[in-house]
Scaffold this motif. Structure first.
Motif, PDB file in Angstrom:
ATOM      1  N   ARG A 124      72.315  62.006  12.382  1.00 15.69           N
ATOM      2  CA  ARG A 124      72.614  60.912  13.310  1.00 15.69           C
ATOM      3  C   ARG A 124      71.317  60.205  13.652  1.00 15.69           C
ATOM      4  O   ARG A 124      70.265  60.852  13.774  1.00 15.69           O
ATOM      5  CB  ARG A 124      73.258  61.456  14.590  1.00 15.69           C
ATOM      6  N   ILE A 125      71.412  58.909  13.834  1.00 19.23           N
ATOM      7  CA  ILE A 125      70.204  58.122  14.094  1.00 19.23           C
ATOM      8  C   ILE A 125      69.567  58.582  15.408  1.00 19.23           C
ATOM      9  O   ILE A 125      70.218  58.616  16.454  1.00 19.23           O
ATOM     10  CB  ILE A 125      70.557  56.625  14.145  1.00 19.23           C
ATOM     11  N   LYS A 126      68.298  58.974  15.297  1.00 17.70           N
ATOM     12  CA  LYS A 126      67.616  59.560  16.452  1.00 17.70           C
ATOM     13  C   LYS A 126      66.591  58.618  17.064  1.00 17.70           C
ATOM     14  O   LYS A 126      66.143  58.829  18.184  1.00 17.70           O
ATOM     15  CB  LYS A 126      66.879  60.840  16.026  1.00 17.70           C
ATOM     16  N   GLY A 127      66.199  57.620  16.297  1.00 17.51           N
ATOM     17  CA  GLY A 127      65.040  56.825  16.711  1.00 17.51           C
ATOM     18  C   GLY A 127      65.293  55.799  17.811  1.00 17.51           C
ATOM     19  O   GLY A 127      64.444  54.953  18.076  1.00 17.51           O
ATOM     20  N   LEU A 128      66.467  55.866  18.467  1.00 22.01           N
ATOM     21  CA  LEU A 128      66.744  54.870  19.510  1.00 22.01           C
ATOM     22  C   LEU A 128      65.870  55.126  20.743  1.00 22.01           C
ATOM     23  O   LEU A 128      65.482  56.255  21.020  1.00 22.01           O
ATOM     24  CB  LEU A 128      68.216  54.947  19.929  1.00 22.01           C
ATOM     25  N   SER A 129      65.629  54.074  21.512  1.00 17.36           N
ATOM     26  CA  SER A 129      64.870  54.244  22.753  1.00 17.36           C
ATOM     27  C   SER A 129      65.761  54.980  23.763  1.00 17.36           C
ATOM     28  O   SER A 129      66.982  54.969  23.665  1.00 17.36           O
ATOM     29  CB  SER A 129      64.471  52.880  23.304  1.00 17.36           C
ATOM     30  N   LYS A 130      65.121  55.621  24.732  1.00 15.87           N
ATOM     31  CA  LYS A 130      65.867  56.455  25.700  1.00 15.87           C
ATOM     32  C   LYS A 130      66.995  55.684  26.395  1.00 15.87           C
ATOM     33  O   LYS A 130      68.135  56.148  26.419  1.00 15.87           O
ATOM     34  CB  LYS A 130      64.892  57.035  26.724  1.00 15.87           C
ATOM     35  N   PRO A 131      66.692  54.518  27.006  1.00 15.02           N
ATOM     36  CA  PRO A 131      67.767  53.801  27.702  1.00 15.02           C
ATOM     37  C   PRO A 131      68.900  53.416  26.749  1.00 15.02           C
ATOM     38  O   PRO A 131      70.086  53.546  27.106  1.00 15.02           O
ATOM     39  CB  PRO A 131      67.083  52.556  28.263  1.00 15.02           C
ATOM     40  N   ALA A 132      68.540  52.969  25.543  1.00 15.73           N
ATOM     41  CA  ALA A 132      69.562  52.579  24.572  1.00 15.73           C
ATOM     42  C   ALA A 132      70.420  53.785  24.226  1.00 15.73           C
ATOM     43  O   ALA A 132      71.649  53.690  24.142  1.00 15.73           O
ATOM     44  CB  ALA A 132      68.908  52.008  23.318  1.00 15.73           C
TER      45      ALA A 132
ATOM     46  N   PHE B 148      69.322  44.996  21.675  1.00 20.13           N
ATOM     47  CA  PHE B 148      69.880  46.253  21.154  1.00 20.13           C
ATOM     48  C   PHE B 148      69.847  46.286  19.634  1.00 20.13           C
ATOM     49  O   PHE B 148      69.549  47.317  19.037  1.00 20.13           O
ATOM     50  CB  PHE B 148      71.311  46.471  21.643  1.00 20.13           C
ATOM     51  N   HIS B 149      70.149  45.134  19.034  1.00 18.35           N
ATOM     52  CA  HIS B 149      70.149  45.069  17.575  1.00 18.35           C
ATOM     53  C   HIS B 149      68.789  45.500  17.013  1.00 18.35           C
ATOM     54  O   HIS B 149      68.712  46.318  16.108  1.00 18.35           O
ATOM     55  CB  HIS B 149      70.486  43.649  17.122  1.00 18.35           C
ATOM     56  N   ASP B 150      67.730  44.953  17.618  1.00 22.08           N
ATOM     57  CA  ASP B 150      66.388  45.305  17.150  1.00 22.08           C
ATOM     58  C   ASP B 150      66.099  46.786  17.369  1.00 22.08           C
ATOM     59  O   ASP B 150      65.527  47.449  16.503  1.00 22.08           O
ATOM     60  CB  ASP B 150      65.333  44.464  17.879  1.00 22.08           C
ATOM     61  N   THR B 151      66.494  47.295  18.544  1.00 19.69           N
ATOM     62  CA  THR B 151      66.290  48.718  18.828  1.00 19.69           C
ATOM     63  C   THR B 151      66.959  49.575  17.762  1.00 19.69           C
ATOM     64  O   THR B 151      66.387  50.529  17.249  1.00 19.69           O
ATOM     65  CB  THR B 151      66.908  49.080  20.192  1.00 19.69           C
TER      66      THR B 151
ATOM     67  N   ILE C 247      66.619  53.049  13.004  1.00 19.85           N
ATOM     68  CA  ILE C 247      66.997  53.429  11.639  1.00 19.85           C
ATOM     69  C   ILE C 247      65.752  53.491  10.753  1.00 19.85           C
ATOM     70  O   ILE C 247      65.546  54.450  10.004  1.00 19.85           O
ATOM     71  CB  ILE C 247      68.025  52.428  11.068  1.00 19.85           C
ATOM     72  N   TYR C 248      64.887  52.495  10.877  1.00 21.11           N
ATOM     73  CA  TYR C 248      63.685  52.455  10.042  1.00 21.11           C
ATOM     74  C   TYR C 248      62.779  53.642  10.324  1.00 21.11           C
ATOM     75  O   TYR C 248      62.221  54.238   9.403  1.00 21.11           O
ATOM     76  CB  TYR C 248      62.914  51.142  10.274  1.00 21.11           C
ATOM     77  N   ALA C 249      62.648  53.985  11.607  1.00 20.41           N
ATOM     78  CA  ALA C 249      61.779  55.100  11.964  1.00 20.41           C
ATOM     79  C   ALA C 249      62.307  56.393  11.359  1.00 20.41           C
ATOM     80  O   ALA C 249      61.556  57.167  10.755  1.00 20.41           O
ATOM     81  CB  ALA C 249      61.687  55.218  13.482  1.00 20.41           C
ATOM     82  N   ASP C 250      63.622  56.604  11.476  1.00 19.81           N
ATOM     83  CA  ASP C 250      64.221  57.803  10.896  1.00 19.81           C
ATOM     84  C   ASP C 250      64.003  57.842   9.391  1.00 19.81           C
ATOM     85  O   ASP C 250      63.646  58.874   8.828  1.00 19.81           O
ATOM     86  CB  ASP C 250      65.732  57.822  11.180  1.00 19.81           C
ATOM     87  N   ALA C 251      64.251  56.699   8.742  1.00 21.29           N
ATOM     88  CA  ALA C 251      64.134  56.633   7.282  1.00 21.29           C
ATOM     89  C   ALA C 251      62.704  56.951   6.856  1.00 21.29           C
ATOM     90  O   ALA C 251      62.477  57.726   5.923  1.00 21.29           O
ATOM     91  CB  ALA C 251      64.550  55.259   6.779  1.00 21.29           C
ATOM     92  N   ALA C 252      61.741  56.385   7.569  1.00 23.31           N
ATOM     93  CA  ALA C 252      60.334  56.607   7.205  1.00 23.31           C
ATOM     94  C   ALA C 252      59.977  58.080   7.349  1.00 23.31           C
ATOM     95  O   ALA C 252      59.306  58.659   6.488  1.00 23.31           O
ATOM     96  CB  ALA C 252      59.431  55.749   8.088  1.00 23.31           C
ATOM     97  N   GLN C 253      60.475  58.688   8.408  1.00 32.61           N
ATOM     98  CA  GLN C 253      60.161  60.090   8.664  1.00 32.61           C
ATOM     99  C   GLN C 253      60.732  60.979   7.559  1.00 32.61           C
ATOM    100  O   GLN C 253      60.045  61.851   7.022  1.00 32.61           O
ATOM    101  CB  GLN C 253      60.762  60.461  10.012  1.00 32.61           C
ATOM    102  N   ILE C 254      61.997  60.728   7.210  1.00 34.49           N
ATOM    103  CA  ILE C 254      62.633  61.557   6.182  1.00 34.49           C
ATOM    104  C   ILE C 254      61.941  61.350   4.832  1.00 34.49           C
ATOM    105  O   ILE C 254      61.655  62.304   4.108  1.00 34.49           O
ATOM    106  CB  ILE C 254      64.136  61.227   6.068  1.00 34.49           C
TER     107      ILE C 254
END
Lengths: 256, 471
Positions: free
Chosen positions: A199-207, B24-27, B32-39
């Protein structure tokens, strides 16, 4: 007895939705979707699985329409749907909509996600989005030969653990890895393998908090909805299609 | 689920949307990009060479460079056309000899032995059969050479580089850069090119791409171009240079088509289809060594044979129609002759003639049969085979075709204008139908069908006027 089992997971379960999407599942036990970035050799995988000769081109956006085919494995008839290649499922272009709607409403029994092994990072963006929608997927790490030629290898066991789905190394053009892919798809379809998708984890805390809040509400309204978190994220992004689908009750039918 | 529950949910969503703000869209995308880069970092194992795609980058620097990109593009296209023209001559002659010289008399004899009435024999053997024989001998060899080479280029990954080179020109014309790809597809088949415009998201730019796709010379028209260029333009110089000059002429027409694509895209985006140019990222896919046998197989089965089959399906009734109009007499003249004479004056005004115009009417179903139809009608018109025949002359080579056309009053101007008109005329019926399927609009379908014809008459008229000043 086997019939009962088959009906739990078989395609007929969702045949009304599939029919809406133009898929005839009369003679199929399982429906398999083929997704992935453009130009990752999806059509080659499709041909290798079905034995059909759909023209494949080194050409992004080759599969503008949906191609269909089928194969048999262990007495089960698999219906294979080749979805248009896309980079994401977040925008509203026609090809992304076709791919997204199919995985969301068509509820394929297994989604094979084809990725270019030499460009894993960029390809993962789509993989992560698909894994938010479906929890039954197999990653086909295609173009392995090309990646190795360019001195890139992938640790597929770690990748499998990170993503929570089976990962198969393939070189579809040389028919390498196709038997393994076929048997793994079968195992996922018959629930011998249960995926625990990332599951996507990289969201900011508030989001993250907003998503959880909405997710909870959705699960209350639609118990058992596997992709409630994804619906929550789409609602927060004001996705007109998802809002429309909610109003039309498309998610209700997905439950029955 | 109940309706008010849904409304509840949507209300909560919009409430939260206010809290989370516009980004929110940008967040989400960043997450997604951060996760992808990490993996990717955890799983990717790079060995040896630090720069794995260095050769490809160098190749791209040359193929898409400002300086060499265009010349290389034209050079590659020229080589393919030259090989096609050179290579198709001999097998075409061979096939023509087999179908028209060897098999045709046998069929005729057979028919008379069985006792077929003269009109049925003429209708079937001199009309339908000869048209089919013609189409196969004229079209099969160039397609069997051209398509595999074009497919190899496509599989290698060259076409997206062509699109890259042309991208900025399309943007300047107010069209979408991806139109370069659909245009290249049109060089294979316009109907396929029109379908391929689905990769363009904006309806405005997609319509422009659909309407202008007809300016890509399709495979049905390459043989026409090649044959006429060989006869009229190649013949201007000594034999050893003729195929080179003919290739250059064909490339000239193809490039003129590209020019018309830009011009009409620009005019449309300034008038009927005004709007912003959308931006997009064109990805250059990696070069891949094509799989030779698979390519040969798919290009022969998927393209050559399917196109040939389509041509035959359309040629058979056309052959029948030609035989009929050549053999139905009103007082002393056949229907064909009456129509040709009637259209001749109009045709000559545009440097064409009645035969060409009638051929384009008969050949609306498919571009492939224009040349065979022209030859059949010329023979019928000249009455070379005596009354009652009105069938195709049995031509073995370009030289004999040339002799026949010259006898029909053709000049260099007629040849040039036929090449231009073949570029600029209505799409074939399949493409017209596809345009309707894709746009679901009669208005745009009619516009896309008629606009090129008007342009064609305009251009051939101008060329004729200029020609007459100098002659």
């Amino acid at each position: 007895m086997t019939e009962l089992e088959a009906c739990d997971s078989c395609a007929l379960n969702n045949s009304a939705q599939l029919l809406k999407l133009g898929i005839n599942v009369d003679h199929a036990d399982y429906v398999i979707a083929l997704a992935g970035n453009p130009n990752t050799g999806k059509s080659t995988v499709f041909n290798a699985l079905t034995g059909l000769k759909q023209h494949t081109g080194n050409w992004p956006g080759k599969t503008v329409t949906r191609a269909e085919g089928g194969y048999r494995y262990k007495d089960k008839k698999m219906k294979l749907i080749d979805l248009p290649g896309t980079y994401s499922l977040l925008s509203t272009s026609q090809d992304e909509e076709i791919a997204r709607n199919f995985i969301l409403f068509g509820k394929p029994d297994v989604t094979i996600i084809v990725v270019d092994a030499a460009r894993i990072e960029r390809n993962l963006n789509l993989v992560l989005q698909i894994l938010e929608i479906t929890d039954r997927a197999v990653l086909c790490l295609n173009l392995m030969d090309e990646a190795l030629r360019h001195h890139i290898d992938i640790d597929e066991r770690t990748l499998g653990k990170e993503l929570g789905i089976p990962v198969i190394k393939c070189s579809a053009i040389k028919k390498q890895g196709i038997p393994e892919l076929i048997s793994t798809v079968h195992q996922v379809a018959t629930r011998q393998i249960i995926c625990k998708p990332h599951r996507i984890k990289g969201l900011s805390k508030p989001a993250q908090k907003m998503v959880d809040k909405l997710d909870k509400k959705i699960r209350k309204n639609y118990p058992g909805q596997p992709n409630s978190r994804w619906i929550a994220m789409r609602l927060l992004d004001a996705d007109a299609d998802v809002i429309k689908a909610l109003k039309n009750g498309d998610f209700d039918q997905a439950l029955t | 689920m109940k309706e008010n529950d849904t409304q509840d949910l949507l209300d909560l969503a919009s409430e939260l949307r206010w809290e989370v703000g516009e980004n929110f869209h940008d967040t989400l995308v960043e997450g997604i990009y951060a996760d992808a880069a990490q993996i990717a970092q955890k799983t990717e194992i790079k060995q040896g060479e630090p720069n794995p795609y260095s050769f490809e980058r160098k190749l791209d620097q040359v193929l898409t460079s400002k300086k060499y990109g265009f010349p290389i593009m034209i050079l590659i296209l020229s080589i393919i056309l030259w090989l096609t023209i050179q290579g198709a001559n001999y097998p075409s002659g061979l096939l023509a000899r087999f179908f028209l010289e060897f098999l045709h008399p046998i069929l005729k004899t057979g028919a008379s032995q069985v006792g077929l009435p003269w009109w049925l024999d003429g209708f079937l053997i001199d009309g339908v059969y000869l048209a089919l024989g013609w189409v196969i001998s004229v079209m099969l060899p160039p397609m069997a050479i051209f398509f595999p080479m074009f497919t190899l280029l496509e599989d290698f990954g060259y076409l997206p580089r062509v699109a890259f080179n042309l991208d900025s020109l399309f943007k300047k014309s107010g069209a979408h850069g991806k139109q370069a790809l659909t245009m290249s597809m049109g060089w294979g088949c316009n109907a396929a090119g029109v379908v391929a415009t689905r990769i363009i998201d904006s309806p405005r730019e997609r319509l422009i791409a659909i309407i202008t796709n007809n300016f890509s010379l399709c495979n049905g028209r390459w043989p026409t171009q090649i044959l006429i260029a060989t006869i009229f333009i190649g013949a201007l110089v000594p034999d050893s240079f003729s195929s080179i000059l003919a290739s250059i002429a064909v490339i000239g027409v193809a490039l003129l088509g590209v020019g018309f694509t830009f011009l009409s895209s620009w005019m449309l985006s300034k008038t009927l289809l005004k709007g912003e140019v959308s931006t997009f990222a064109l990805e250059l896919p990696p070069y891949r060594p094509p799989n030779l046998w698979t390519t040969l197989y798919t290009s022969l089965i998927d393209r050559t044979l399917i196109v040939l089959w389509r041509a035959m399906v359309f040629a058979a009734p056309a052959g029948a129609v030609i035989w009929l109009i050549s053999n139905i007499y009103v007082s002393d003249l056949s229907l064909a002759n009456i129509t040709i004479d009637w259209m001749d004056g109009f045709g000559l005004f545009f440097g064409l003639n009645g035969v060409i115009l009638l051929a384009y009417v008969v050949a609306i179903p498919a571009n492939e049969i224009v040349i065979p139809t022209i030859l059949m009608l010329t023979v019928a018109h000249l009455n070379l085979m005596g009354a009652g025949d009105g069938v195709m002359f049995e031509l073995e080579s370009a030289t004999e075709t040339a002799a026949l056309l010259h006898a029909g009053g053709w000049t260099l101007l007629t040849g040039i204008n036929l090449m231009l008109f073949s570029l600029l005329h209505n799409p074939c019926s399949t493409t017209i139908y596809t345009i309707y399927q894709e746009t679901k609009s009669w208005k745009w379908t009619v516009f896309a069908s008629i606009m090129p014809v008007i342009l064609g008459f305009l251009v051939t008229f101008l060329v004729t006027q200029i020609w007459q000043v100098f002659h």
